[in-house]
Write an enzyme that holds these catalytic residues in place. Structure first.
Site, PDB file in Angstrom:
ATOM      1  N   ASP A 199       0.378 -10.262  -3.211  1.00  0.00           N
ATOM      2  CA  ASP A 199      -0.262  -9.908  -4.464  1.00  0.00           C
ATOM      3  C   ASP A 199      -0.899 -11.126  -5.126  1.00  0.00           C
ATOM      4  O   ASP A 199      -0.706 -12.269  -4.703  1.00  0.00           O
ATOM      5  CB  ASP A 199       0.763  -9.290  -5.419  1.00  0.00           C
ATOM      6  N   TYR A 241      10.979 -13.801   2.643  1.00  0.00           N
ATOM      7  CA  TYR A 241      10.431 -14.251   1.361  1.00  0.00           C
ATOM      8  C   TYR A 241      11.485 -15.072   0.621  1.00  0.00           C
ATOM      9  O   TYR A 241      12.684 -14.819   0.741  1.00  0.00           O
ATOM     10  CB  TYR A 241      10.053 -13.058   0.481  1.00  0.00           C
TER      11      TYR A 241
END
Length: 321
Positions: free
Chosen positions: A59, A128
């Site tokens: 994003d 992540y």
């Protein structure tokens, strides 16, 4: 030729990965660099079809230390970038791309992809890390774009108690939004908050290693403990086969609410068992999140993996009494 491109980027000044009209994106910059290096203006039909497929769309503001993508380009065009260099075509392309991409993108490697490779669907794990500087300690200014700064101390034990319930195959509908026709069912393999221990690159003279360092130069005694940049940070590491939109940042936001004492673990468990979106399960700020690694199975398993992951996921049915 299908090319695999391994890269990294600072997401601060990008509107995410995916190409958007009139907005700066990682995909847009990378495709522009490929077109420039390969002189695709000579082949308008090839230029019109140029599309890079990525392992995971990040994003706006999210970073990547290790992102993977693939692109299909006719072999003769790839070979044309060798020029005077004595390298294989993918390596020649790699070297040329490094001189063309902007400073906030780094090309790690360009290679010919093995048979059956798909950057998105062949991936078996994505890792992540979300980084937080809490306790009111000033974050290292060099990491200001990659760390969330908080003025209060977090209860790491409570956050990890909640994180133990994340792993497994489950519907993360409380913490994610599905793509059209998709699902929020994902399999998380690992999730944990950890405080990075304060450690040093150059120990103080009192360290047991100081003698070895001092012996490099006669009479030298270190007077300063050079710290690692991440020393003292609080990091959330999560590994899954795939992630739904906003899933990692929403899990972070929920566990931060627990660490701050605004929510408890029972609330978190209820959100996992009864998927529904609400305020404290919205996404945490993007700047703290980095895609750290994407892993793939053995070459002979790539095509099978890609075919299996394309299937829409469902949860196993629970037998009732």
């Amino acid at each position: 030729m299908r090319l695999r491109i391994d890269l990294a980027y600072d997401g601060t000044d990008f509107f995410g990965w995916a190409r958007q009209p009139d907005r700066r994106t990682v995909q847009g910059e990378l495709e522009h660099a490929l077109a420039l290096v390969l002189h695709l203006h000579k082949w308008p039909e090839i230029l019109a079809q140029l599309r890079v497929t990525v392992a995971g769309r990040t994003d706006t503001g999210v970073h990547a230390q290790h992102q993977v993508c693939h692109v299909d380009i006719p072999d003769t065009i790839v070979q044309s970038c060798v020029g005077h260099m004595s390298y294989e075509a993918p390596v020649a392309l790699e070297r040329r791309l490094r001189h063309v991409v902007p400073e906030d993108i780094v090309i790690h490697r360009v290679s010919q992809a093995p048979e059956g490779f798909d950057a998105r669907f062949s991936a078996c794990e994505r890792t992540y890390v979300y980084r937080v500087c809490d306790r009111g300690v000033a974050a290292d200014p060099r990491m200001r774009h990659a760390v969330l700064q908080l003025d209060y101390e977090l209860d790491v034990q409570a956050m990890n108690e909640a994180a133990t319930y994340i792993a497994g195959l489950r519907d993360f509908g409380s913490f994610a939004t599905p793509n059209p026709g998709g699902t929020t069912i994902r399999e998380v393999k690992y999730a944990s908050w950890q405080r990075v221990h304060t450690s040093a690159l150059l120990p103080k003279p009192t360290s047991v290693h100081a003698g070895n360092i001092a012996s490099n130069v006669t009479g030298f005694q270190p007077r300063f403990e050079t710290p690692h940049m991440e020393s003292g940070l609080l990091c959330f590491t999560i590994v899954a086969d795939a992630f739904a939109h906003n899933m990692v940042r929403s899990l972070v936001q929920a566990t931060l609410a627990i660490g701050r004492g605004r929510r408890d673990v029972a609330w978190f468990i209820d959100k996992l068992e009864h998927p529904r979106r609400e305020g404290d399960t919205g996404p945490a700020p993007a700047r703290g999140l980095t895609l750290e690694y994407v892993s793939y199975p053995a070459d002979d398993e790539l095509a099978t993996r890609a075919q299996a992951i394309r299937a829409k996921r469902t949860l196993p049915e629970v037998e009732s009494d």
